[in-house]
Motif scaffolding. Structure first.
Motif, PDB file in Angstrom:
ATOM      1  N   ALA A 180       6.693  -1.670 -16.604  1.00 36.88           N
ATOM      2  CA  ALA A 180       7.389  -1.721 -15.317  1.00 36.88           C
ATOM      3  C   ALA A 180       8.521  -0.719 -15.250  1.00 36.88           C
ATOM      4  O   ALA A 180       8.990  -0.213 -16.284  1.00 36.88           O
ATOM      5  CB  ALA A 180       7.966  -3.118 -15.089  1.00 36.88           C
ATOM      6  N   LEU A 182      12.382  -0.836 -14.188  1.00 40.51           N
ATOM      7  CA  LEU A 182      13.397  -1.865 -14.039  1.00 40.51           C
ATOM      8  C   LEU A 182      14.642  -1.241 -13.440  1.00 40.51           C
ATOM      9  O   LEU A 182      15.246  -0.348 -14.043  1.00 40.51           O
ATOM     10  CB  LEU A 182      13.736  -2.506 -15.384  1.00 40.51           C
ATOM     11  CG  LEU A 182      14.887  -3.514 -15.362  1.00 40.51           C
ATOM     12  CD1 LEU A 182      14.550  -4.718 -14.487  1.00 40.51           C
ATOM     13  CD2 LEU A 182      15.230  -3.953 -16.780  1.00 40.51           C
ATOM     14  N   PRO A 236       4.878  -2.092 -11.484  1.00 39.35           N
ATOM     15  CA  PRO A 236       5.739  -2.866 -10.592  1.00 39.35           C
ATOM     16  C   PRO A 236       7.180  -2.379 -10.750  1.00 39.35           C
ATOM     17  O   PRO A 236       7.538  -1.778 -11.764  1.00 39.35           O
ATOM     18  CB  PRO A 236       5.586  -4.304 -11.094  1.00 39.35           C
ATOM     19  CG  PRO A 236       5.234  -4.160 -12.544  1.00 39.35           C
ATOM     20  CD  PRO A 236       4.455  -2.872 -12.650  1.00 39.35           C
ATOM     21  N   ARG A 253      10.942  -3.892 -10.882  1.00 39.93           N
ATOM     22  CA  ARG A 253      11.621  -5.170 -11.089  1.00 39.93           C
ATOM     23  C   ARG A 253      13.127  -5.000 -10.995  1.00 39.93           C
ATOM     24  O   ARG A 253      13.656  -3.924 -11.269  1.00 39.93           O
ATOM     25  CB  ARG A 253      11.252  -5.749 -12.450  1.00 39.93           C
ATOM     26  CG  ARG A 253       9.782  -6.066 -12.567  1.00 39.93           C
ATOM     27  CD  ARG A 253       9.420  -6.630 -13.912  1.00 39.93           C
ATOM     28  NE  ARG A 253       7.983  -6.941 -13.941  1.00 39.93           N
ATOM     29  CZ  ARG A 253       7.226  -6.841 -15.010  1.00 39.93           C
ATOM     30  NH1 ARG A 253       7.748  -6.480 -16.170  1.00 39.93           N
ATOM     31  NH2 ARG A 253       5.936  -7.129 -14.935  1.00 39.93           N
ATOM     32  N   PHE A 294      10.095  -7.018  -1.946  1.00 37.11           N
ATOM     33  CA  PHE A 294      10.304  -7.645  -3.247  1.00 37.11           C
ATOM     34  C   PHE A 294      10.099  -9.147  -3.109  1.00 37.11           C
ATOM     35  O   PHE A 294      10.507  -9.752  -2.117  1.00 37.11           O
ATOM     36  CB  PHE A 294      11.725  -7.370  -3.767  1.00 37.11           C
ATOM     37  CG  PHE A 294      11.926  -5.974  -4.284  1.00 37.11           C
ATOM     38  CD1 PHE A 294      11.834  -5.695  -5.635  1.00 37.11           C
ATOM     39  CD2 PHE A 294      12.213  -4.940  -3.402  1.00 37.11           C
ATOM     40  CE1 PHE A 294      12.026  -4.403  -6.103  1.00 37.11           C
ATOM     41  CE2 PHE A 294      12.409  -3.651  -3.860  1.00 37.11           C
ATOM     42  CZ  PHE A 294      12.316  -3.379  -5.218  1.00 37.11           C
ATOM     43  N   THR A 343      10.545 -13.843  -8.540  1.00 37.08           N
ATOM     44  CA  THR A 343       9.668 -14.205  -9.654  1.00 37.08           C
ATOM     45  C   THR A 343      10.306 -15.223 -10.581  1.00 37.08           C
ATOM     46  O   THR A 343       9.664 -15.693 -11.509  1.00 37.08           O
ATOM     47  CB  THR A 343       9.263 -12.956 -10.462  1.00 37.08           C
ATOM     48  OG1 THR A 343      10.437 -12.307 -10.940  1.00 37.08           O
ATOM     49  CG2 THR A 343       8.431 -12.002  -9.623  1.00 37.08           C
ATOM     50  N   THR A 363      15.377 -13.099 -10.280  1.00 40.09           N
ATOM     51  CA  THR A 363      14.532 -11.976 -10.671  1.00 40.09           C
ATOM     52  C   THR A 363      13.552 -11.721  -9.528  1.00 40.09           C
ATOM     53  O   THR A 363      13.040 -12.659  -8.913  1.00 40.09           O
ATOM     54  CB  THR A 363      13.786 -12.248 -11.988  1.00 40.09           C
ATOM     55  OG1 THR A 363      13.017 -13.442 -11.860  1.00 40.09           O
ATOM     56  CG2 THR A 363      14.760 -12.389 -13.155  1.00 40.09           C
ATOM     57  N   GLU A 402      10.437  -8.782  -7.912  1.00 35.07           N
ATOM     58  CA  GLU A 402       9.490  -7.727  -8.258  1.00 35.07           C
ATOM     59  C   GLU A 402       8.798  -7.220  -7.006  1.00 35.07           C
ATOM     60  O   GLU A 402       8.473  -7.984  -6.089  1.00 35.07           O
ATOM     61  CB  GLU A 402       8.451  -8.294  -9.234  1.00 35.07           C
ATOM     62  CG  GLU A 402       7.445  -7.272  -9.707  1.00 35.07           C
ATOM     63  CD  GLU A 402       6.550  -7.834 -10.802  1.00 35.07           C
ATOM     64  OE1 GLU A 402       5.331  -7.955 -10.546  1.00 35.07           O
ATOM     65  OE2 GLU A 402       7.069  -8.156 -11.892  1.00 35.07           O
ATOM     66  N   TRP A 403       8.581  -5.909  -7.001  1.00 29.62           N
ATOM     67  CA  TRP A 403       7.774  -5.277  -5.965  1.00 29.62           C
ATOM     68  C   TRP A 403       6.547  -4.736  -6.654  1.00 29.62           C
ATOM     69  O   TRP A 403       6.640  -4.074  -7.694  1.00 29.62           O
ATOM     70  CB  TRP A 403       8.556  -4.135  -5.304  1.00 29.62           C
ATOM     71  CG  TRP A 403       7.736  -3.353  -4.316  1.00 29.62           C
ATOM     72  CD1 TRP A 403       7.540  -3.655  -3.008  1.00 29.62           C
ATOM     73  CD2 TRP A 403       7.021  -2.147  -4.565  1.00 29.62           C
ATOM     74  NE1 TRP A 403       6.726  -2.708  -2.426  1.00 29.62           N
ATOM     75  CE2 TRP A 403       6.393  -1.773  -3.363  1.00 29.62           C
ATOM     76  CE3 TRP A 403       6.830  -1.347  -5.691  1.00 29.62           C
ATOM     77  CZ2 TRP A 403       5.597  -0.639  -3.258  1.00 29.62           C
ATOM     78  CZ3 TRP A 403       6.033  -0.209  -5.592  1.00 29.62           C
ATOM     79  CH2 TRP A 403       5.436   0.136  -4.372  1.00 29.62           C
ATOM     80  N   GLU A 404       5.381  -5.072  -6.095  1.00 26.15           N
ATOM     81  CA  GLU A 404       4.127  -4.567  -6.650  1.00 26.15           C
ATOM     82  C   GLU A 404       3.536  -3.565  -5.681  1.00 26.15           C
ATOM     83  O   GLU A 404       3.731  -3.654  -4.478  1.00 26.15           O
ATOM     84  CB  GLU A 404       3.152  -5.702  -6.906  1.00 26.15           C
ATOM     85  CG  GLU A 404       3.630  -6.612  -8.025  1.00 26.15           C
ATOM     86  CD  GLU A 404       2.579  -7.639  -8.412  1.00 26.15           C
ATOM     87  OE1 GLU A 404       1.380  -7.313  -8.355  1.00 26.15           O
ATOM     88  OE2 GLU A 404       2.984  -8.760  -8.753  1.00 26.15           O
TER      89      GLU A 404
END
Length: 155
Positions: A81, A83, A116, A118, A136, A139, A147, A149-151
């Motif tokens: 990822a 970050l 991803p 994060r 986002f 998670t 926390t 995350e963008w996928e």
């Protein structure tokens, strides 16, 4: 407003301390000025040391707007990822689309690498709304941080 990134240097320490103070002071109301300054100095030193130890290969960048320092961006990358360790803008630079543009750039970088993106965001940080608008998803929780995350399939 056009923002550019450049690598952080030792000459940026005073700016970074001021940025840290302007961002954090809003959260620490009611303290006498000498106590507030001492607390912010200790927290700033701790953050700097912590980031460098935890993310030795990270990019530490200064965000510039029209050639003047306006913020910082710390980005770490692994095989799993990207970050976003830290992004901070001077309060006077917030709400002008700078953060959105930088985050979209990071999303493009993550997508190009098939990774991803994060991040952690402090609870009650107004930036959380921006992260959600940009796709986002939450998670989990880690202490006083959410926390997110963008996928790549979210854009």
């Amino acid at each position: 407003m056009n923002a550019a990134l450049r690598s952080e240097t030792g000459n940026d320490r005073e700016f970074l301390r001021r940025l840290f103070g302007e961002v954090r002071a809003r959260e620490l109301t009611g303290l006498a000025q000498p106590m507030l300054r001492q607390l912010l100095d200790m927290q700033f030193a701790g953050q700097q040391q912590s980031y460098r130890q935890a993310y030795p290969g990270a990019r530490f960048d200064i965000i510039e707007v029209e050639g003047a320092p306006a913020g910082r961006l710390v980005l770490a990358q692994s095989s799993e990822a990207l970050l976003l360790v830290d992004i901070a803008l001077l309060p006077a630079c917030c709400g002008q689309g700078i953060g959105s543009a930088l985050l979209r750039g990071l999303q493009r970088q993550a997508a190009a690498g098939g990774l991803p993106l994060r991040l952690h965001v402090a609870l009650n940080n107004p930036a959380e709304a921006l992260y959600r608008r940009l796709g986002f998803k939450e998670t989990g929780m880690s202490g006083m941080h959410r926390t997110m995350e963008w996928e790549n399939d979210n854009d």
